[in-house]
Design a protein around this motif. Structure first.
Motif, PDB file in Angstrom:
ATOM      1  N   THR A 137       1.304   6.000 -10.789  1.00 49.43           N
ATOM      2  CA  THR A 137       1.456   6.956  -9.702  1.00 49.43           C
ATOM      3  C   THR A 137       2.275   8.159 -10.146  1.00 49.43           C
ATOM      4  N   HIS A 173      -6.179   3.916  -0.338  1.00 46.32           N
ATOM      5  CA  HIS A 173      -5.051   4.835  -0.520  1.00 46.32           C
ATOM      6  C   HIS A 173      -5.551   6.271  -0.633  1.00 46.32           C
ATOM      7  N   TRP A 174      -4.716   7.194  -0.208  1.00 46.76           N
ATOM      8  CA  TRP A 174      -5.057   8.617  -0.191  1.00 46.76           C
ATOM      9  C   TRP A 174      -5.563   9.094  -1.550  1.00 46.76           C
ATOM     10  N   TRP A 175      -4.842   8.768  -2.620  1.00 48.81           N
ATOM     11  CA  TRP A 175      -5.222   9.240  -3.956  1.00 48.81           C
ATOM     12  C   TRP A 175      -6.650   8.822  -4.285  1.00 48.81           C
ATOM     13  N   SER A 176      -6.961   7.569  -4.021  1.00 50.99           N
ATOM     14  CA  SER A 176      -8.306   7.064  -4.322  1.00 50.99           C
ATOM     15  C   SER A 176      -9.373   7.781  -3.505  1.00 50.99           C
ATOM     16  N   SER A 203      -3.742  10.319 -12.922  1.00 52.19           N
ATOM     17  CA  SER A 203      -4.197  11.703 -12.888  1.00 52.19           C
ATOM     18  C   SER A 203      -3.126  12.562 -13.539  1.00 52.19           C
ATOM     19  N   PHE A 249      -6.712  18.374  -5.710  1.00 52.07           N
ATOM     20  CA  PHE A 249      -5.953  17.709  -4.658  1.00 52.07           C
ATOM     21  C   PHE A 249      -5.535  18.760  -3.637  1.00 52.07           C
ATOM     22  N   ASN A 279      -4.396  -0.453  -7.754  1.00 52.14           N
ATOM     23  CA  ASN A 279      -5.097   0.572  -6.991  1.00 52.14           C
ATOM     24  C   ASN A 279      -5.770  -0.028  -5.772  1.00 52.14           C
ATOM     25  N   HIS A 299       5.222   4.687  -0.994  1.00 55.25           N
ATOM     26  CA  HIS A 299       4.538   3.977  -2.083  1.00 55.25           C
ATOM     27  C   HIS A 299       5.281   2.706  -2.476  1.00 55.25           C
TER      28      HIS A 299
END
Length: 193
Positions: A110, A84-87, A143, A169, A80, A53
């Protein structure tokens, strides 16, 4: 650089400012492990994630340190990116609630963690407001575990609202909530978690 006084005699003052998180990743993960209850295996996985990151464009980190230089809290985030994985994980949940536009032009928090012995002194609030005050984006997203907690109450006091709940997740045992707030964050810049 913001300073947070000790809350009782013998409790050291804490300074919040930029930190070389890559150089102090093990210290940061030790704080996160205590604050979040991580196993050694989870710490090893997160070390690689944090270091990856930190290479992202626009990623910034702040630390909360004692006068002796002990890291007792940290935050990092970045603009953002929907790729990206989170999104990619949260986007379907946000689409269902009509909030997927929050993934654009947002500064994502993050990670934000404060050592348990230093919580409830305003360190978390100072870390998140300081990092978002210098964001170029008009809003922030993050989150958090989807339970009522001091962290969720602090986020709400700063203007974050639930955008999606019961977000799962992969490999996370508990569901999360995705929260968003317009910037600048509202409320006082000290006190709370």
């Amino acid at each position: 650089m913001p300073s947070i006084p000790g809350d009782s005699p013998g409790t050291p003052e804490v300074q919040v400012g930029p930190v070389d998180l890559a150089a102090r990743v093990d210290e940061a993960l030790a704080v996160q492990a205590l604050a979040f209850g991580l196993s050694e295996e989870e710490i090893d996985v997160r070390r690689h994630i944090v270091l990856r990151h930190l290479l992202q464009p626009g990623c910034r980190a702040l630390g909360a340190t004692t006068a002796e230089g002990r890291l007792v809290g940290f935050v990092y985030g970045m603009p953002n990116d929907r790729a990206h994985w989170w999104s990619t994980v949260v986007e379907p949940y946000l689409r269902v609630t009509g909030a997927d536009g929050w993934l654009d032009e947002s500064f994502v928090i993050t990670e934000l963690h404060v050592h348990p012995a230093y919580q409830a002194r305003g360190i978390g609030r100072t870390l998140i407001t300081t990092i978002t005050d210098s964001a170029a984006q008009p809003r922030s997203i993050l989150s958090a575990i989807d339970i009522e907690s001091p962290a969720r109450r602090m986020y709400r006091s700063l203007g974050y609202q639930d955008l999606a709940r019961r977000v799962h997740f992969p490999s996370a045992p508990k569901p999360y909530a995705v929260m968003g707030a317009p910037l600048p964050l509202r409320g006082p810049r000290a006190g709370g978690i």
